[in-house]
Structure formats: C-alpha cells, structure tokens
Motif scaffolding. Structure first.
Motif, PDB file in Angstrom:
ATOM      1  N   MET A 149      43.917  28.572  37.134  1.00  0.00           N
ATOM      2  CA  MET A 149      42.508  29.010  37.475  1.00  0.00           C
ATOM      3  C   MET A 149      42.600  30.416  38.420  1.00  0.00           C
ATOM      4  O   MET A 149      41.593  31.151  38.234  1.00  0.00           O
ATOM      5  CB  MET A 149      41.709  27.939  38.348  1.00  0.00           C
ATOM      6  CG  MET A 149      40.460  28.357  38.539  1.00  0.00           C
ATOM      7  SD  MET A 149      39.359  28.745  37.413  1.00  0.00           S
ATOM      8  CE  MET A 149      39.155  27.252  36.380  1.00  0.00           C
ATOM      9  N   ALA A 150      43.807  30.555  39.122  1.00  0.00           N
ATOM     10  CA  ALA A 150      43.693  31.656  39.657  1.00  0.00           C
ATOM     11  C   ALA A 150      43.956  32.912  39.077  1.00  0.00           C
ATOM     12  O   ALA A 150      43.442  34.037  39.208  1.00  0.00           O
ATOM     13  CB  ALA A 150      44.906  31.753  40.883  1.00  0.00           C
ATOM     14  N   LEU A 161      41.852  36.224  38.289  1.00  0.00           N
ATOM     15  CA  LEU A 161      42.197  37.405  38.527  1.00  0.00           C
ATOM     16  C   LEU A 161      42.164  38.181  37.167  1.00  0.00           C
ATOM     17  O   LEU A 161      41.854  39.651  37.411  1.00  0.00           O
ATOM     18  CB  LEU A 161      43.838  37.423  38.971  1.00  0.00           C
ATOM     19  CG  LEU A 161      44.088  37.146  40.498  1.00  0.00           C
ATOM     20  CD1 LEU A 161      45.524  37.312  40.700  1.00  0.00           C
ATOM     21  CD2 LEU A 161      43.420  38.271  41.048  1.00  0.00           C
ATOM     22  N   CYS A 162      41.989  37.674  36.095  1.00  0.00           N
ATOM     23  CA  CYS A 162      41.804  38.429  34.712  1.00  0.00           C
ATOM     24  C   CYS A 162      40.245  38.539  34.877  1.00  0.00           C
ATOM     25  O   CYS A 162      40.063  39.920  34.324  1.00  0.00           O
ATOM     26  CB  CYS A 162      42.182  37.357  33.693  1.00  0.00           C
ATOM     27  SG  CYS A 162      43.879  37.491  33.277  1.00  0.00           S
ATOM     28  N   GLY A 163      39.494  38.067  35.528  1.00  0.00           N
ATOM     29  CA  GLY A 163      38.164  38.106  35.463  1.00  0.00           C
ATOM     30  C   GLY A 163      37.768  39.245  36.490  1.00  0.00           C
ATOM     31  O   GLY A 163      37.108  40.446  36.105  1.00  0.00           O
ATOM     32  N   LEU A 164      38.755  39.304  37.286  1.00  0.00           N
ATOM     33  CA  LEU A 164      38.479  40.553  38.304  1.00  0.00           C
ATOM     34  C   LEU A 164      38.966  41.838  37.677  1.00  0.00           C
ATOM     35  O   LEU A 164      38.399  42.997  38.006  1.00  0.00           O
ATOM     36  CB  LEU A 164      39.237  40.520  39.495  1.00  0.00           C
ATOM     37  CG  LEU A 164      39.516  41.582  40.656  1.00  0.00           C
ATOM     38  CD1 LEU A 164      38.215  41.809  41.294  1.00  0.00           C
ATOM     39  CD2 LEU A 164      40.509  41.051  41.890  1.00  0.00           C
ATOM     40  N   ARG A 165      40.160  41.812  37.081  1.00  0.00           N
ATOM     41  CA  ARG A 165      40.603  42.788  36.217  1.00  0.00           C
ATOM     42  C   ARG A 165      39.842  43.494  35.164  1.00  0.00           C
ATOM     43  O   ARG A 165      39.635  44.715  34.903  1.00  0.00           O
ATOM     44  CB  ARG A 165      41.894  42.328  35.670  1.00  0.00           C
ATOM     45  CG  ARG A 165      42.759  43.668  35.154  1.00  0.00           C
ATOM     46  CD  ARG A 165      44.267  43.105  34.815  1.00  0.00           C
ATOM     47  NE  ARG A 165      44.422  41.853  34.458  1.00  0.00           N
ATOM     48  CZ  ARG A 165      45.449  41.228  34.403  1.00  0.00           C
ATOM     49  NH1 ARG A 165      46.352  41.515  34.953  1.00  0.00           N
ATOM     50  NH2 ARG A 165      45.173  39.892  33.784  1.00  0.00           N
ATOM     51  N   GLU A 177      45.055  47.798  34.080  1.00  0.00           N
ATOM     52  CA  GLU A 177      45.974  47.039  33.383  1.00  0.00           C
ATOM     53  C   GLU A 177      46.991  46.589  34.260  1.00  0.00           C
ATOM     54  O   GLU A 177      48.270  46.295  33.811  1.00  0.00           O
ATOM     55  CB  GLU A 177      46.822  47.954  32.106  1.00  0.00           C
ATOM     56  CG  GLU A 177      45.639  48.484  31.354  1.00  0.00           C
ATOM     57  CD  GLU A 177      45.217  47.372  30.550  1.00  0.00           C
ATOM     58  OE1 GLU A 177      45.938  46.541  30.141  1.00  0.00           O
ATOM     59  OE2 GLU A 177      44.113  47.748  29.827  1.00  0.00           O
ATOM     60  N   ALA A 178      46.625  46.367  35.440  1.00  0.00           N
ATOM     61  CA  ALA A 178      47.709  45.960  36.623  1.00  0.00           C
ATOM     62  C   ALA A 178      48.031  44.238  36.361  1.00  0.00           C
ATOM     63  O   ALA A 178      47.270  43.705  35.832  1.00  0.00           O
ATOM     64  CB  ALA A 178      47.165  46.182  37.956  1.00  0.00           C
ATOM     65  N   ILE A 223      47.902  43.299  41.701  1.00  0.00           N
ATOM     66  CA  ILE A 223      46.629  43.151  42.296  1.00  0.00           C
ATOM     67  C   ILE A 223      46.616  42.355  43.609  1.00  0.00           C
ATOM     68  O   ILE A 223      45.975  42.701  44.482  1.00  0.00           O
ATOM     69  CB  ILE A 223      45.605  42.414  41.291  1.00  0.00           C
ATOM     70  CG1 ILE A 223      45.459  43.420  40.170  1.00  0.00           C
ATOM     71  CG2 ILE A 223      44.217  42.089  41.851  1.00  0.00           C
ATOM     72  CD1 ILE A 223      44.675  42.807  38.958  1.00  0.00           C
ATOM     73  N   ARG A 224      47.488  41.203  43.675  1.00  0.00           N
ATOM     74  CA  ARG A 224      47.656  40.610  44.727  1.00  0.00           C
ATOM     75  C   ARG A 224      48.106  41.682  45.963  1.00  0.00           C
ATOM     76  O   ARG A 224      47.606  41.393  47.217  1.00  0.00           O
ATOM     77  CB  ARG A 224      48.652  39.404  44.694  1.00  0.00           C
ATOM     78  CG  ARG A 224      47.972  38.177  43.851  1.00  0.00           C
ATOM     79  CD  ARG A 224      48.844  36.947  43.582  1.00  0.00           C
ATOM     80  NE  ARG A 224      49.292  36.681  45.023  1.00  0.00           N
ATOM     81  CZ  ARG A 224      50.581  36.781  45.649  1.00  0.00           C
ATOM     82  NH1 ARG A 224      51.566  37.138  44.891  1.00  0.00           N
ATOM     83  NH2 ARG A 224      50.751  36.307  46.752  1.00  0.00           N
ATOM     84  N   LEU A 225      49.092  42.267  45.726  1.00  0.00           N
ATOM     85  CA  LEU A 225      49.599  42.988  46.740  1.00  0.00           C
ATOM     86  C   LEU A 225      49.057  44.231  47.134  1.00  0.00           C
ATOM     87  O   LEU A 225      48.770  44.534  48.375  1.00  0.00           O
ATOM     88  CB  LEU A 225      51.082  43.615  46.355  1.00  0.00           C
ATOM     89  CG  LEU A 225      52.007  44.252  46.884  1.00  0.00           C
ATOM     90  CD1 LEU A 225      52.408  43.578  48.247  1.00  0.00           C
ATOM     91  CD2 LEU A 225      52.994  45.067  46.418  1.00  0.00           C
ATOM     92  N   LYS A 226      48.220  44.700  46.120  1.00  0.00           N
ATOM     93  CA  LYS A 226      47.340  45.869  46.505  1.00  0.00           C
ATOM     94  C   LYS A 226      45.979  45.778  47.031  1.00  0.00           C
ATOM     95  O   LYS A 226      45.490  46.524  48.046  1.00  0.00           O
ATOM     96  CB  LYS A 226      47.354  46.973  45.385  1.00  0.00           C
ATOM     97  CG  LYS A 226      48.679  47.439  44.840  1.00  0.00           C
ATOM     98  CD  LYS A 226      49.543  48.478  45.711  1.00  0.00           C
ATOM     99  CE  LYS A 226      50.719  48.839  44.786  1.00  0.00           C
ATOM    100  NZ  LYS A 226      51.608  50.004  45.714  1.00  0.00           N
TER     101      LYS A 226
END
Length: 289
Positions: A219-220, A224-228, A239-240, A245-248
């Motif tokens: 689900m996470a 994150l795919c939805g956020l991207r 395309e990260a 994405i978690r780190l930045k």
C-alpha cells in the motif's frame, strides 16, 4: 528475500537465495502493482500464478472487456498449466524458457553464425531462430519458441522464450529484444517494494501477520506511485524511485504545529526540494477537492 527471526514452521530454506525466507509473488502492469502474495519458499516458483492471473484478468475485463492482455514472466513461470489457461482465456503470453540439450541443438547453426560474426567484428553477436517446440512430457501441445544464439566475449550465451504471439504479429528479434526484455524493468519495481519500502521485513511468527506486513508495504508503494503520478508529474521526481522520493521529500526535518482547525508543517527555508514539495501538496489538494 532476507528474513529475520521467524517460526521454522513459517519459512523454509530456498537454495537459490541460500537462506530461510518466503517466496512472494508480485504482479505488475508497468509501475502499477496488481498483486502481492506471500508464499512459503517450499513451493514451485509459479505456485498460485494461475489463480492470481485469473482473478486479475477477470477484474480488468469487467472494466475494459476489449483490452488485449499480455502476460510476461521469467522461466520460473513457464508452466503448462499457466500457458494452457492463457490459451483458453484469450490472454497472450511470453515466458522465459530454461535451456536444455534439445533446445541448444536446435540453434547450433545460428550459434555458429553468431560465433563467426563475433570473431570478425570483435563484438557481441546474436542471431535468432523461430521454431515450434514441445517438451517430451510436461507440455500439452507444441508452442512457438524463439531462440537467441548469442556469443559474447567468446562464450556462447543461448537463451529461449516461448510465446502465444503469432509470427505474423511480431518477428523473433523484436519479440525478444523489445517485448520480452522489457520484463526486466519489473525487477526494479520489486526492488522498490523490497528495499525502499521494507517489504522484506517479514519477521513475525505467523504467515498471516507477515502477509499483512507485505500488504502494508504494498500500500505504501501504491501511495508513492500516486504521489509520483499526480503530485510530481513534470518535476525532477517524475521518474524517481520510491527510495529517492522518501529520501528527498519525506525524510525531512520540519516543525509540526497542530491546532484545533489545522496542521501546519514548517520546513527549513534552506530545504532544496521545497518547490517540488509545495507543488505536490497543491496538486494533491486539487485532486481530492
């Protein structure tokens, strides 16, 4: 897939991974995660694949009945039961096919040609052969097989795939190099789930609890795919990977103030990614408004 301390009844030693582990089954469509099922490691690599494929195909066809579906997988999924199901349900497939003496003998002329080309040019050379093939006893019928006769660094490297796609639809080279090899990108998606989002943390004593952990990580990944896709489109993070994405964008120092009416997040003015963060926030608010 590494494991922590779990009950011996819940995991088994897997020779390929050289450890006690589970054997998860993932199904992706591009970057979209369609299934994440935890399995014990003492089963065949394709165990449960027919059931999961049937469930997913039924859901897709309820919404898009005319969509053509192509199932790709490595040689671990090259099983007659799965191929027969695909053939009976209008699902195309292309699977890796483990090489054997019969298959290698079938492409000896192509290997000779590739060897001569490699010697002449000093570079990797490859030829393809398109033929029909059936195993001695495990397949129910003959199927189209593509053999890749490759010579690299002076060593033969033959590879094979089996497919339901017709010769009139796609040629051997394009089928192997473009359609089948694109399957390798799925390995990157699995790495995002396993490494970036900790789907391999299945150290609970019961199978059910570990399946739930896998679903949490899945689900996470979906979030994150939805956020991207929605919030980070046309940005440097479009395309990260999930790890980037978690780190930045997510692992940031910030001051959170909670009041009766709102939650305020104060980020450092020196944050290098604040523009992307603000843009994603605005887009997500607009999407759910």
């Amino acid at each position: 897939m590494a494991e922590g301390r779990v009950s011996p009844r819940s995991r088994f030693f897997h020779g390929y991974y050289d450890c006690y582990c589970y054997l998860p089954l993932y199904v992706f469509c591009g970057r979209h995660l369609l299934a994440a099922k935890l399995r014990r490691a003492n089963v065949d690599a394709a165990a449960g694949a027919v059931e999961e494929t049937a469930r997913i195909v039924a859901q897709i066809r309820r919404r898009w009945p005319r969509t053509r579906i192509l199932l790709r997988g490595d040689s671990g999924f090259c099983r007659d039961a799965l191929m027969a199901w695909c053939e009976a349900n209008r699902v195309d497939f292309v699977f890796g096919l483990a090489r054997n003496d019969r298959l290698e003998k079938a492409i000896v002329p192509e290997l000779i040609t590739a060897t001569l080309d490699s010697i002449r040019t000093g570079r990797t050379a490859r030829c393809f052969k398109d033929f029909t093939y059936a195993t001695l006893d495990s397949w129910s019928r003959e199927r189209r097989v593509i053999g890749k006769a490759e010579v690299t660094g002076g060593e033969a490297n033959p590879r094979f795939i089996v497919t339901s796609l017709k010769r009139s639809e796609v040629g051997a080279r394009h089928l192997y190099e473009t359609i089948y090899c694109a399957r390798g990108d799925m390995e990157n998606r699995i790495k995002e789930c396993q490494l970036d989002l900790f789907a391999d943390r299945t150290s609970t004593a019961t199978m059910q609890a570990n399946q739930l952990r896998l679903w949490f990580a899945s689900m996470a990944y979906v979030l994150l795919c939805g956020l991207r896709r929605i919030g980070l489109a046309h940005t440097r993070f479009a395309e990260a990977t999930c790890g980037t994405i978690r780190l930045k964008l997510l692992k940031l120092g910030a001051l959170v103030r909670v009041s009766v009416r709102r939650i305020k997040i104060a980020m450092a003015s020196a944050c290098p990614w604040q523009d992307a963060f603000a843009l994603a926030h605005a887009r997500l608010r607009h999407a759910i408004a």
